[in-house]
Design an enzyme around this catalytic site. Sequence first.
Site, PDB file in Angstrom:
ATOM      1  N   HIS A   1       3.194   4.644  -2.526  1.00  0.00           N
ATOM      2  CA  HIS A   1       3.346   5.688  -1.552  1.00  0.00           C
ATOM      3  C   HIS A   1       3.238   6.927  -2.550  1.00  0.00           C
ATOM      4  CE1 HIS A   1       1.957   5.276   2.079  1.00  0.00           C
ATOM      5  NE2 HIS A   1       2.158   4.071   2.256  1.00  0.00           N
TER       6      HIS A   1
ATOM      7  N   ASP B   1      -5.739   2.743  -5.935  1.00  0.00           N
ATOM      8  CA  ASP B   1      -6.706   1.434  -5.777  1.00  0.00           C
ATOM      9  C   ASP B   1      -8.030   1.630  -6.586  1.00  0.00           C
ATOM     10  OD1 ASP B   1      -4.760   1.308  -3.686  1.00  0.00           O
ATOM     11  OD2 ASP B   1      -6.541   1.983  -2.633  1.00  0.00           O
TER      12      ASP B   1
HETATM   13  C1  GLA Z   1      -3.553   2.791  -0.218  1.00  0.00           C
HETATM   14  C2  GLA Z   1      -4.403   4.533  -0.762  1.00  0.00           C
HETATM   15  C3  GLA Z   1      -3.820   4.668  -2.593  1.00  0.00           C
HETATM   16  C4  GLA Z   1      -1.936   4.960  -2.154  1.00  0.00           C
HETATM   17  C5  GLA Z   1      -1.216   2.964  -0.961  1.00  0.00           C
HETATM   18  C6  GLA Z   1      -0.107   3.605  -1.117  1.00  0.00           C
HETATM   19  O1  GLA Z   1      -3.958   2.318  -0.833  1.00  0.00           O
HETATM   20  O2  GLA Z   1      -5.709   4.373  -0.656  1.00  0.00           O
HETATM   21  O3  GLA Z   1      -3.822   5.292  -2.791  1.00  0.00           O
HETATM   22  O4  GLA Z   1      -1.210   5.078  -1.599  1.00  0.00           O
HETATM   23  O5  GLA Z   1      -1.901   3.705   0.321  1.00  0.00           O
HETATM   24  O6  GLA Z   1       0.655   3.471  -2.444  1.00  0.00           O
END
Ligand code: GLA
Length: 350
Positions: free
Chosen positions: A20, A163
């Site tokens: 996050h 991601d």
């Molecule tokens: C998900 C979201 C990412 C990131 C994570 C938390 O995977 O797709 O963009 O915010 O949560 O770190």
Amino acid sequence: VPASSCTAFAPGRVNIIGEHTDYNRGLALPFAITAGVTATAVKRADGQPIVQARACDLDESDEFRLDEPPPGEGWRAFLRGAVAELAAAGRPLSGANLEIAGDVPRGAGLSSSAALTVALCLALTALASGSREPLDDGAKLALAQLCSRIENRWTGAQTGLLDQLASLCGEPDSALLIDFDTLQVLPVALALAGWRFVTADSGERHALASSGYNERRSECTRACELLGIGSLRECLPAQLALLPEPLRRRACHVLEENDRVRAAVQALRAEDLAALGPLLDASHASLRDLYEVSTPAVEATVARLREAGAAGARLIGGGFGGAVLGLFAPERPVPPGCVEVGPGPGAYVR
Ligand code: GLA
């Protein structure tokens, strides 16, 4: 000469630490895993501007016109969004028959959705342009941003770039230090020396759009508005006390998580894997108590890994279910039901 068929692979990811933080212009330390999604695109014999797709693992199919992808649910939202966002970005497209298959568990916090969108975009672009050249850093960033727009606009999850960048920039034997302020991605050697990362499924599936994910994101935006800053990266520890709860807790997590990423990078550079364990534990405690994205099923899974001797364990990804990451010392057997995960290459076309 345009190719008549292209196959693209895009991996899922594990985030060692830095959760996050991406949409707060912070720091994260993911690696691309060896599991991923493979998309094969074949030129249509009839030349029609139509996309026909089959999701092999689900035994489901989809079909729509290239110029008007309709809204959809599940994997179809990502496919239709990929076509629409590529077109909106002026990328070449042609009618295609697609086959999609993968081995990243869906909704488990290992980024099956980023793997899907990256693989689809690479396969569709390579088919239409005929180029299989690897992307340079600028092109990877642009594609990561495009794939993030697919998720934002077509599924409603206001996710950041973690991601997609991890999937596109992964390198064997390395984690990636991503600075979401400068958008720089720096490989950090992952010399595991017998230590192992494993994931354990909490059994609880999440859909980011319907979890508390978007609410957390808007809480961070609100905290910045109250402090008159552009992002939590600019927030000074002394300013935290100015925020009302729960915004203070949220911002406190982000600031301390950035520090933990810095400490984790130091531990990796010193090849001191033992030092990573307590950082994972501290990250988890913060995600549970300050960011409040854990659940009873996730807590039970973390406890199971610790009882099995993990040096550290924490939830990964957005939370509200999904997978837990555990770190095991060389002499410790990997507990049953866990999957060992190691760093693999980033997305490619062949
Ligand atoms: C998900 C979201 C990412 C990131 C994570 C938390 O995977 O797709 O963009 O915010 O949560 O770190």
